[in-house]
Scaffold this motif. Structure first.
Motif, PDB file in Angstrom:
ATOM      1  N   ALA A  98       0.842  -1.206   0.000  1.00 23.61           N
ATOM      2  CA  ALA A  98       0.000   0.000   0.000  1.00 23.61           C
ATOM      3  C   ALA A  98       0.874   1.252   0.000  1.00 23.61           C
ATOM      4  N   ASP A  99       0.497   2.235  -0.821  1.00 21.50           N
ATOM      5  CA  ASP A  99       1.253   3.483  -0.844  1.00 21.50           C
ATOM      6  C   ASP A  99       0.792   4.391   0.311  1.00 21.50           C
ATOM      7  N   PHE A 100       1.556   5.445   0.535  1.00 21.72           N
ATOM      8  CA  PHE A 100       1.285   6.277   1.702  1.00 21.72           C
ATOM      9  C   PHE A 100      -0.036   7.040   1.576  1.00 21.72           C
ATOM     10  N   ASP A 101      -0.462   7.372   0.376  1.00 27.08           N
ATOM     11  CA  ASP A 101      -1.759   8.042   0.199  1.00 27.08           C
ATOM     12  C   ASP A 101      -2.908   7.144   0.649  1.00 27.08           C
ATOM     13  N   ALA A 102      -2.826   5.859   0.336  1.00 22.77           N
ATOM     14  CA  ALA A 102      -3.860   4.905   0.782  1.00 22.77           C
ATOM     15  C   ALA A 102      -3.847   4.765   2.301  1.00 22.77           C
ATOM     16  N   ILE A 103      -2.643   4.759   2.879  1.00 23.71           N
ATOM     17  CA  ILE A 103      -2.519   4.669   4.338  1.00 23.71           C
ATOM     18  C   ILE A 103      -3.167   5.889   4.983  1.00 23.71           C
ATOM     19  N   LYS A 104      -2.885   7.070   4.434  1.00 25.91           N
ATOM     20  CA  LYS A 104      -3.436   8.309   4.980  1.00 25.91           C
ATOM     21  C   LYS A 104      -4.966   8.328   4.891  1.00 25.91           C
ATOM     22  N   ARG A 105      -5.512   7.895   3.744  1.00 26.69           N
ATOM     23  CA  ARG A 105      -6.972   7.849   3.586  1.00 26.69           C
ATOM     24  C   ARG A 105      -7.608   6.908   4.600  1.00 26.69           C
ATOM     25  N   GLU A 106      -7.015   5.730   4.762  1.00 26.59           N
ATOM     26  CA  GLU A 106      -7.563   4.742   5.694  1.00 26.59           C
ATOM     27  C   GLU A 106      -7.480   5.245   7.136  1.00 26.59           C
ATOM     28  N   TYR A 107      -6.355   5.881   7.478  1.00 22.62           N
ATOM     29  CA  TYR A 107      -6.203   6.435   8.828  1.00 22.62           C
ATOM     30  C   TYR A 107      -7.285   7.479   9.106  1.00 22.62           C
ATOM     31  N   ARG A 108      -7.473   8.396   8.189  1.00 22.12           N
ATOM     32  CA  ARG A 108      -8.467   9.459   8.397  1.00 22.12           C
ATOM     33  C   ARG A 108      -9.882   8.900   8.500  1.00 22.12           C
ATOM     34  N   ALA A 109     -10.213   7.947   7.645  1.00 25.57           N
ATOM     35  CA  ALA A 109     -11.557   7.357   7.666  1.00 25.57           C
ATOM     36  C   ALA A 109     -11.816   6.647   8.994  1.00 25.57           C
ATOM     37  N   ARG A 110     -10.853   5.869   9.460  1.00 25.32           N
ATOM     38  CA  ARG A 110     -11.038   5.138  10.717  1.00 25.32           C
ATOM     39  C   ARG A 110     -10.984   6.066  11.924  1.00 25.32           C
ATOM     40  N   ALA A 111     -10.107   7.072  11.884  1.00 26.84           N
ATOM     41  CA  ALA A 111      -9.973   7.986  13.019  1.00 26.84           C
ATOM     42  C   ALA A 111     -11.240   8.818  13.206  1.00 26.84           C
ATOM     43  N   LYS A 112     -11.907   9.173  12.109  1.00 25.26           N
ATOM     44  CA  LYS A 112     -13.151   9.945  12.211  1.00 25.26           C
ATOM     45  C   LYS A 112     -14.236   9.169  12.950  1.00 25.26           C
ATOM     46  N   LYS A 113     -14.237   7.857  12.822  1.00 28.60           N
ATOM     47  CA  LYS A 113     -15.259   7.027  13.452  1.00 28.60           C
ATOM     48  C   LYS A 113     -15.053   6.878  14.960  1.00 28.60           C
ATOM     49  N   VAL A 114     -13.802   6.880  15.415  1.00 32.21           N
ATOM     50  CA  VAL A 114     -13.530   6.596  16.835  1.00 32.21           C
ATOM     51  C   VAL A 114     -12.868   7.762  17.571  1.00 32.21           C
TER      52      VAL A 114
END
Length: 177
Positions: free
Chosen positions: A125-141
């Motif tokens: 996974a590239d860093f842009d995908a990591i950043k998107r996933e982090y933001r999506a999950r962090a918004k939920k919790v």
């Protein structure tokens, strides 16, 4: 007795390196077809065989990609072995020239692989995908979204730590190359 040429051992500093000879050095080439890199990484040709392939670092990582060191061990035994070896080899953890032997494909360390597991992402996974996933999950919790929820706060801290590990690794890669 006449010499055929002038010696490089005269004067100070010496004009050649110490332990340097005049004879040609034999360099073994990677055994992978079509590769012209030096083959510095030995790999067994078959289990329990003394015969070895000699690969460059890139092809050695490719050769070892599917190999699982903990195969056949249950979770407790694998965790105990990993902990004991980490304690024994702590001095090597800081040595950057051992970094290529991390995840098997040569791109990620064991810490990075664990961080990617938190985000349920593949090792490539590239860093842009990591950043998107982090933001999506962090918004939920996030604690502002779920105030007073201890489980959400723990999950948020886990996400933050995993993201920091991956961000630091990405910055190191950018700095190196």
């Amino acid at each position: 007795m006449a010499r055929s040429g002038r010696s490089n051992d005269w004067g100070f500093p010496r004009w050649r390196g110490y332990e340097e000879g005049r004879e040609a050095v034999e360099v073994r080439i990677c055994d992978r077809h079509g590769c012209n890199e030096p083959g510095k990484c030995p790999a067994p040709k078959s289990p329990n065989s003394k015969d070895r392939w000699y690969f460059c670092e890139k092809h050695a990582a490719e050769y070892n990609k599917g190999w699982d060191y903990f195969e056949g061990l249950d979770k407790e035994e694998a965790a105990q072995r990993a902990k004991s070896e980490q304690a024994e080899n702590a001095g090597y953890a800081e040595a950057q020239h051992y970094g290529w032997s991390g995840s098997g494909d040569g791109s990620r360390s064991a810490d990075e692989m664990r961080a990617l597991e938190v985000f349920e992402l593949e090792s490539d996974a590239d860093f842009d995908a990591i950043k998107r996933e982090y933001r999506a999950r962090a918004k939920k919790v996030h604690p502002d979204v779920k105030p007073g929820d201890r489980d959400a706060a723990d999950e948020f801290q886990k996400l933050q730590l995993a993201y920091e590990v991956l961000k630091a690794a990405e910055e190191r890669r950018e700095w190196k190359g």
